[in-house]
Design a protein around this motif. Structure first.
Motif, short mmCIF file in Angstrom:
data_model
loop_
_atom_site.label_atom_id
_atom_site.label_comp_id
_atom_site.label_asym_id
_atom_site.label_seq_id
_atom_site.Cartn_x
_atom_site.Cartn_y
_atom_site.Cartn_z
N MET A 1 30.22 -46.25 -35.43
CA MET A 1 31.56 -45.74 -35.14
C MET A 1 31.58 -44.22 -35.21
O MET A 1 32.35 -43.59 -34.49
CB MET A 1 32.55 -46.33 -36.15
N THR A 2 30.76 -43.60 -36.03
CA THR A 2 30.77 -42.15 -36.13
C THR A 2 30.18 -41.50 -34.89
O THR A 2 30.54 -40.38 -34.54
CB THR A 2 29.98 -41.69 -37.36
N LYS A 3 29.26 -42.19 -34.21
CA LYS A 3 28.66 -41.64 -32.98
C LYS A 3 29.72 -41.54 -31.88
O LYS A 3 29.75 -40.57 -31.13
CB LYS A 3 27.49 -42.51 -32.55
N VAL A 4 30.60 -42.50 -31.79
CA VAL A 4 31.66 -42.47 -30.79
C VAL A 4 32.63 -41.34 -31.10
O VAL A 4 33.08 -40.62 -30.20
CB VAL A 4 32.40 -43.83 -30.73
N ASN A 5 32.96 -41.14 -32.37
CA ASN A 5 33.87 -40.07 -32.75
C ASN A 5 33.26 -38.71 -32.43
O ASN A 5 33.97 -37.78 -32.02
CB ASN A 5 34.20 -40.15 -34.24
N ARG A 6 31.96 -38.60 -32.62
CA ARG A 6 31.29 -37.33 -32.32
C ARG A 6 31.32 -37.06 -30.82
O ARG A 6 31.58 -35.93 -30.40
CB ARG A 6 29.84 -37.39 -32.82
N ASN A 7 31.07 -38.08 -30.01
CA ASN A 7 31.10 -37.91 -28.55
C ASN A 7 32.51 -37.54 -28.08
O ASN A 7 32.67 -36.70 -27.20
CB ASN A 7 30.62 -39.18 -27.85
N VAL A 8 33.51 -38.16 -28.66
CA VAL A 8 34.90 -37.86 -28.29
C VAL A 8 35.23 -36.42 -28.67
O VAL A 8 35.88 -35.69 -27.91
CB VAL A 8 35.87 -38.85 -28.96
N VAL A 13 36.42 -30.84 -27.06
CA VAL A 13 36.13 -29.41 -27.14
C VAL A 13 35.81 -28.85 -25.76
O VAL A 13 36.28 -27.76 -25.37
CB VAL A 13 34.96 -29.15 -28.13
N LEU A 14 35.02 -29.57 -24.97
CA LEU A 14 34.69 -29.10 -23.61
C LEU A 14 35.94 -29.04 -22.73
O LEU A 14 36.11 -28.07 -21.97
CB LEU A 14 33.64 -30.01 -22.97
N LEU A 15 36.82 -30.01 -22.83
CA LEU A 15 38.05 -29.98 -22.04
C LEU A 15 38.95 -28.81 -22.45
O LEU A 15 39.56 -28.17 -21.58
CB LEU A 15 38.81 -31.31 -22.20
#
Length: 76
Positions: A1-8, A13-15
Motif C-alpha cells: 500500500m505504501t508503494k501506491v501512495n508513493r506513486n500517487v 508533484v509532477l502535475l
C-alpha cells in the motif's frame, strides 16, 4: 500500500509543477515589457589614416636578408 501512495505523490508533484509552469507562461504572455526604442549610432565616414604595411608579407620576407659578418665587426 505504501508503494501506491508513493506513486500517487510523485504524480501529484509532477502535475503541480506542470500547472505552475503553465501559469508562469500564461502570465508572461499577459505582461509584455515596455520596449523602448533603441538609438542607433550611425558610423560617420571620416578620412583617417590607418597604419597598414605597404608591402605584402611575401615581399617583406623577401626583402629581409640576413646580414653577413663583415671583416670590421669580426676584428678586435
Amino acid at each position: 500500500m505504501t508503494k501506491v501512495n508513493r506513486n500517487v505523490s510523485i504524480v501529484v508533484v509532477l502535475l503541480v509543477l506542470v500547472v505552475i509552469a503553465g501559469y508562469l507562461i500564461w502570465l508572461r504572455s499577459k505582461v509584455q515589457p515596455v520596449i523602448t526604442p533603441e538609438v542607433q549610432v550611425m558610423p560617420t565616414v571620416s578620412p583617417e589614416m590607418s597604419a597598414s604595411p605597404s608591402a605584402t608579407p611575401r615581399e617583406a620576407t623577401a626583402s629581409v636578408r640576413p646580414q653577413s659578418a663583415t671583416s670590421s665587426s669580426t676584428k678586435r
